[in-house]
Design an enzyme around this catalytic site. Structure first.
Site, PDB file in Angstrom:
ATOM      1  CE  LYS A 187     -20.474  17.473 -54.405  1.00  0.00           C
ATOM      2  NZ  LYS A 187     -19.766  16.288 -55.000  1.00  0.00           N
ATOM      3  CD  GLU A 263     -24.918   8.220 -43.189  1.00  0.00           C
ATOM      4  OE1 GLU A 263     -24.058   8.047 -42.290  1.00  0.00           O
ATOM      5  OE2 GLU A 263     -24.789   7.793 -44.342  1.00  0.00           O
TER       6      GLU A 263
END
Length: 496
Positions: A187, A263
């Site tokens: 996505k 992250e």
């Protein structure tokens, strides 16, 4: 390049698909929903693309699950050659990818070309890592069993990429997954889906089999990702984005015990010591602050300069920042493009106004320009109070707050006084001081006398609430592999 019925023409290359990629086929969403992709430099619509829903999310995961068994058994050399061909194609199409990113994200073309080169290196790096996946062999302490350790793909993966580095963040996740033998549902960010769609089409052309990479563009990110994560068949999530969203995804991952790589945000300190080379420090700060218009988790967010250098450093940085040309990233000579959207620019202005209200002085910039597009001028602030909002929030814009310091122990304490710990920067000509400060900073990465740390050959990631896991380097593929231990009884040999 694809069989999508709707394509966006880009002047330098092939058209860009605008549909969903599910099971190797491009299509519109069965629900018929679409959304527009905006050019942040003009505010105009670039393209209308498919807006995937829960039905599309389910179909994409079905395709990934169906392809996993055969893809996981594909010889490593085959996976390696696909990645190598993808590297070559992306490199050949550098101008094409750069134009797409500049149009939908805003970064100047030279910066976009730099991102293409950076992104392509992940494909090459992991093409080489694919054939180096190894295991282990040994004997139990009592000598009764042989220990055989193998490595296997973790399984179908959920990949979620951000808008600020749409190509590099795509290859940084897709490449190790391909190398390890994992299938994927991707996505991309709704602001920059075209780059991801162009990359997916290129991966197909490089020979990636149907169902290995499936892409769902959507404005319903939360619902689509939740559908994937609660299904139970996806075994890993890799996310790059805000710490706030990362916390939510980690809670969801716990329900099905998914492997997670996160992250997340940053609040990078940049420390200029009294013995620093001033020219190196100014250029390093400029690079660390202005990469991607400051819209980077690695951007220098807090600049601490020893009091003996603070005044001249601030003046030189302001001069360098003020000389950067702001404008449409497609135009020659532009060094600073627009911010991603109106909300991003409003946040930057709010932080500058807050700092000014608390006594900060503006050496350059600080005012939203008139006209269309989400532009913000490079800005340098001095006399920034430590309780200013920008000292504890990610600025994500071209604003450099400079704060003087006197004591190194104190500046380390202040630098570490944050929930984040992605990267820090240190400028000094003393080797002992360089390593001492690097070791004391609570971060996952340190730039010593440089403002750029990212490299595909190095492990990228942070500590504390800046994330979990590492991307890139030799450890990057580890995030997509599981260990399997096989116990094999030893048979006594024949007696002589």
């Amino acid at each position: 390049m694809s069989n999508s019925s709707a394509l966006v023409p880009i002047s330098l290359g092939e058209p860009v698909p605008t549909g969903l990629l599910i099971g190797g086929r491009w299509s519109e969403s069965p629900g018929g929903l679409t959304f527009d992709v905006e050019n942040p430099a003009t505010g105009e619509s670039l393209a209308t693309i498919a807006d995937g829903d829960l039905e599309d999310a389910a179909a994409a995961l079905d395709a990934a699950v169906e392809a996993q068994a055969s893809w996981g058994r594909t010889p490593p050399r085959v996976r390696s050659e696909i990645l190598r061909r993808a590297f070559e194609l992306v490199t050949e199409r550098s101008d094409w990818f750069a134009e797409i990113m500049t149009l939908e994200m805003g970064k100047p073309l030279p910066d976009a070309r730099g991102e293409v080169a950076y992104a392509a290196e992940f494909l090459r790096w992991f093409s080489e890592e694919a054939v180096r996946i190894s295991g282990d062999h040994g004997t139990t302490g009592d000598g009764a069993n042989r220990i055989i350790v193998t490595r296997e793909p973790v399984g179908p993966c959920v990949l979620i990429t951000p808008w600020n580095f749409p190509l590099a963040m795509g290859t940084r996740k897709i490449a190790p997954a391909v190398a390890a033998g994992c299938t994927m549902v991707l996505k991309p960010a709704a602001q920059t889906p075209l780059t991801s769609l162009a990359l997916a089409a290129t991966m197909q052309e490089a020979g990636l089999p149907p169902g290995v990479l499936n892409v769902v563009t959507t404005t319903k990110a939360d619902a689509v990702v939740e559908r994937w994560m609660t299904d139970g068949r996806a075994r890993k999530i890799s996310f790059t984005g805000s710490t706030q969203v990362g916390r939510l995804l980690l809670r969801r991952a716990a329900d099905t015990v998914m492997r997670a790589s996160m992250e997340l945000g940053g609040n990078a300190p940049l420390i200029v010591c009294a013995d620093a080379d001033l020219d190196v420090a100014v250029q390093g700060a400029l690079a660390a602050k202005m990469r991607n218009m400051g819209e980077a988790c690695t951007a220098a967010n807090r600049i601490y300069v020893h009091r003996s250098l603070a005044s001249v450093f601030s003046a030189q940085l302001a001069t360098a920042m003020s000389q950067l040309r702001v404008g449409n990233g497609l135009d020659d000579g532009v060094a600073v493009g627009p911010l991603i959207d109106s909300a991003g620019r409003e946040k930057v202005q709010r932080l500058v106004d807050d700092a000014r209200d608390r006594g900060a002085q503006v050496l350059t910039g600080g005012v939203v320009p008139e006209g269309r597009g989400y532009f913000y001028p490079p800005t340098v602030l001095t006399d920034v109070s430590t309780d200013s909002a920008m000292m504890s929030e990610e600025i994500f814009g071209p604003v450099a707050p400079v704060v003087p310091f006197d004591d190194e122990d104190e500046v380390v304490r202040i630098a570490n006084d944050t929930e984040w710990g992605l990267v820090g920067y240190v400028f000094t000509t003393n080797l002992d001081r360089a390593f001492d400060l690097s070791e004391r900073l609570e971060v996952g990465m340190v730039g010593l006398n440089t403002g750029i740390v990212s490299n595909p050959a190095a492990p990228f990631g942070g500590v504390k609430q800046s994330g979990i896991g590492r991307e890139g380097g030799r450890v990057g593929i580890e995030e997509f592999l599981e260990y399997k231990y096989i116990a094999l009884p030893r048979r006594p040999g024949p007696k002589s």
